[in-house]
Design an enzyme around this catalytic site. Structure first.
Site, PDB file in Angstrom:
ATOM      1  N   MET A  83       2.161  -7.435  -0.479  1.00 21.25           N
ATOM      2  CA  MET A  83       0.813  -7.413   0.064  1.00 21.25           C
ATOM      3  C   MET A  83      -0.053  -8.504  -0.571  1.00 21.25           C
ATOM      4  O   MET A  83       0.302  -9.090  -1.592  1.00 21.25           O
ATOM      5  CB  MET A  83       0.168  -6.052  -0.165  1.00 21.25           C
ATOM      6  CG  MET A  83       0.831  -4.921   0.601  1.00 21.25           C
ATOM      7  SD  MET A  83       0.047  -3.328   0.300  1.00 21.25           S
ATOM      8  CE  MET A  83      -1.565  -3.573   1.068  1.00 21.25           C
ATOM      9  N   HIS A  84      -1.178  -8.768   0.049  1.00 21.21           N
ATOM     10  CA  HIS A  84      -2.281  -9.563  -0.508  1.00 21.21           C
ATOM     11  C   HIS A  84      -2.061 -11.074  -0.496  1.00 21.21           C
ATOM     12  O   HIS A  84      -3.029 -11.832  -0.512  1.00 21.21           O
ATOM     13  CB  HIS A  84      -2.600  -9.154  -1.954  1.00 21.21           C
ATOM     14  CG  HIS A  84      -2.709  -7.698  -2.199  1.00 21.21           C
ATOM     15  ND1 HIS A  84      -3.585  -6.890  -1.512  1.00 21.21           N
ATOM     16  CD2 HIS A  84      -2.043  -6.879  -3.050  1.00 21.21           C
ATOM     17  CE1 HIS A  84      -3.464  -5.642  -1.940  1.00 21.21           C
ATOM     18  NE2 HIS A  84      -2.534  -5.607  -2.863  1.00 21.21           N
ATOM     19  N   ASP A 242       4.237  -3.320   1.710  1.00 24.72           N
ATOM     20  CA  ASP A 242       5.455  -2.825   1.071  1.00 24.72           C
ATOM     21  C   ASP A 242       5.355  -1.375   0.610  1.00 24.72           C
ATOM     22  O   ASP A 242       6.289  -0.583   0.811  1.00 24.72           O
ATOM     23  CB  ASP A 242       5.889  -3.735  -0.069  1.00 24.72           C
ATOM     24  CG  ASP A 242       4.797  -4.032  -1.090  1.00 24.72           C
ATOM     25  OD1 ASP A 242       3.672  -3.482  -0.994  1.00 24.72           O
ATOM     26  OD2 ASP A 242       5.063  -4.835  -2.010  1.00 24.72           O
TER      27      ASP A 242
END
Length: 503
Positions: A83-84, A242
């Site tokens: 992520m991110h 995830d």
């Protein structure tokens, strides 16, 4: 096997990519992986080349085809990933800059800027989270300030799994769970936050449509079919970030079924069937959309969980009778010889700072209460207990929000250890359930793919949870662990000022 009776899940991880095939009953058929480098051009910076993810996708799929699996049997492709992390593409779809990863720490100034522009209370009200360097929005502002040419030419902002979607299906899209980690998303309303986007002066057209994780997002393009061996027209499903995807993979979708993972970091994940009351949204827990409709989740993070045990192993390695991964087993056997509570020895696992419940990058690890009677086994067990205490603080916050906490389904290397599983069950006072079946985010992505095309009726597929082992909390060690936990929770408030002064 008849046509279109498998689903493919692809996980764009930090250290490598994994591709998993599940059958029509949700059982694992096979999996393959491919690695790629992590770049650290400066201290605190972490980057990857998105093209490496695409190369790894082709390599992993090539491995599956070489083992005899047929692309024509795949009913759908589901996607997940770290992520991110920020990916920027130009008008032609070319990568403009290295992907700045979730673990990158260069954006402290941008976090302050976001908080000032939006307002701390308004940011929590709109995004349900506070500004942290790991999120995507601070990275975008950093690019604007430091790589202005890339920012000026950017036409699409994508997350890692969505870059693979773009290459597979020529579609720009994300899902609501992954979008929740950008700090640009209204988690309550499950849409981009016009207010935050406007306050940060971000071009709305950069942001991809955000869909539920079981929604279809196009199909394999002819060009991608040529490059990957997949069949053109195979549906591609949105997928999830995830942690959300991994939760779907173990049917942690409804309230009461938590997930707990002990990798380098430790993560406790609690599904919700409604958005929390706003006064509970204070930034100490992450609040994100889950990957399936009408579900949200809380998440608590211990930055150095398995990382703390690795640090201890590396520190002691010259003195140990065994080396490498086998040293973990040796140390865990020693830990089993120490009593619960470690006779007053308490470990704070803040080796990389801390996230939950103390958002403090300056926090540092501590052994507290050492005396002449302590031996190696006490030190090892105190590390295991300290990680569990950190997650218990997250669990108590979750319970305060109203999360049900009936059972925690475990994943990650640390929970392969019976002693650590038992400590976790005893400290959390929650049953810990594990499985020998293959789990992880790639499995969850495949399940989402199967849900998206109707191959699966629910995420409860492939694993008979009623037959999986459960480690129950024990009553006997409770008093000693509670006493140690009281010491643990009192240490950070007393030491926070010293942590700040030691920098």
């Amino acid at each position: 096997m008849s046509p279109t009776t498998t689903v493919l899940g692809i996980d764009v991880g930090t250290s490598g990519l994994k591709a998993v095939l599940l059958d029509a009953a949700g059982g694992t058929v096979d999996e393959a992986s491919a690695s790629y480098p992590l770049r650290t051009p400066r201290p605190g910076w972490t980057e990857q080349d998105p093209e490496d993810w695409w190369t790894a996708t082709r390599e992993a799929l090539g491995t599956l085809w070489a083992r005899g699996h047929a692309a024509g049997q795949i009913a759908a492709v589901g996607l997940t990933g770290q992520m991110h992390s920020l990916v920027l593409l130009d008008e032609a779809g070319a990568v403009l800059a290295p992907a700045i990863l979730w673990s990158d720490q260069r954006t402290a100034a941008e976090c302050q800027t976001i908080t000032e522009r939006v307002g701390a209370a308004e940011l929590l009200a709109r995004t349900a989270n506070i500004a942290l360097p790991g999120f995507t929005a601070p990275k975008l502002l950093w690019v604007e300030r430091n790589w202005p040419d890339a920012y000026r030419r950017a036409r699409r902002l994508l997350l890692p799994k969505d870059f693979i979607r773009f290459r597979l299906a020529d579609v720009v899209a994300t899902d609501v769970s992954d979008a929740s980690g950008t700090l640009l998303f209204d988690v309550r309303q499950r849409r981009w936050s016009d207010e935050v986007v406007r306050a940060l002066e971000i071009e709305p057209g950069l942001l991809p449509p955000a869909l539920e994780g079981n929604a279809r997002t196009g199909s394999i393009s002819p060009a991608a079919a040529t490059q990957t061996g997949l069949i053109a027209g195979t549906p591609v499903v949105a997928g999830g970030g995830d942690n959300a995807a991994a939760a779907v993979g173990v049917d942690a979708v409804d309230p009461g079924v938590l997930t707990v993972s002990i990798g380098t970091s430790g993560v406790l994940f609690a599904p919700l069937d409604r958005f929390p009351q706003q006064h509970h949204v204070d930034g100490r827990l992450h609040v994100f959309c889950h990957a399936l409709p009408d579900r949200w989740h809380l998440m608590a993070v211990t930055l150095s969980a398995g990382g703390s045990l690795r640090w201890l192993r590396d520190l002691l390695q010259p003195l140990l009778p065994i080396s490498g991964d086998a040293a973990y087993t040796w140390l865990l056997e020693r830990a089993a010889e120490a009593p619960p509570g470690c006779e007053g020895l308490v470990f704070l696992p803040y080796l990389s700072g801390e996230r939950t419940p103390h958002v403090d990058p300056l926090a540092r690890g501590v052994f507290f209460g050492l005396h002449l009677g302590h031996r190696l086994e006490h030190l090892v067990r105190s590390v295991l207990e300290g990680v569990a205490f950190s997650l218990r603080q997250g669990l108590e916050l979750m319970q305060g929000v109203g999360a049900d906490t009936d059972v925690a389904r475990g994943a990650g290397g640390g929970l392969q250890s019976p002693i650590w599983r038992q400590i976790m069950a005893d400290v959390l006072d929650v049953s810990v359930q594990t499985t020998t079946a293959s789990t992880g985010a790639a499995r969850g992505a495949a399940v989402l793919g199967g849900l998206g095309v109707g191959l699966y009726a629910s995420p409860d597929v492939g694993i008979r949870w009623s037959e999986q082992p459960v480690q129950q909390p024990q009553a006997e060690p409770r008093a000693a662990l509670d006493a140690a936990y009281r010491i643990y929770t009192g240490l950070y408030p007393r030491l926070a000022g010293s942590f700040a002064e030691s920098v």
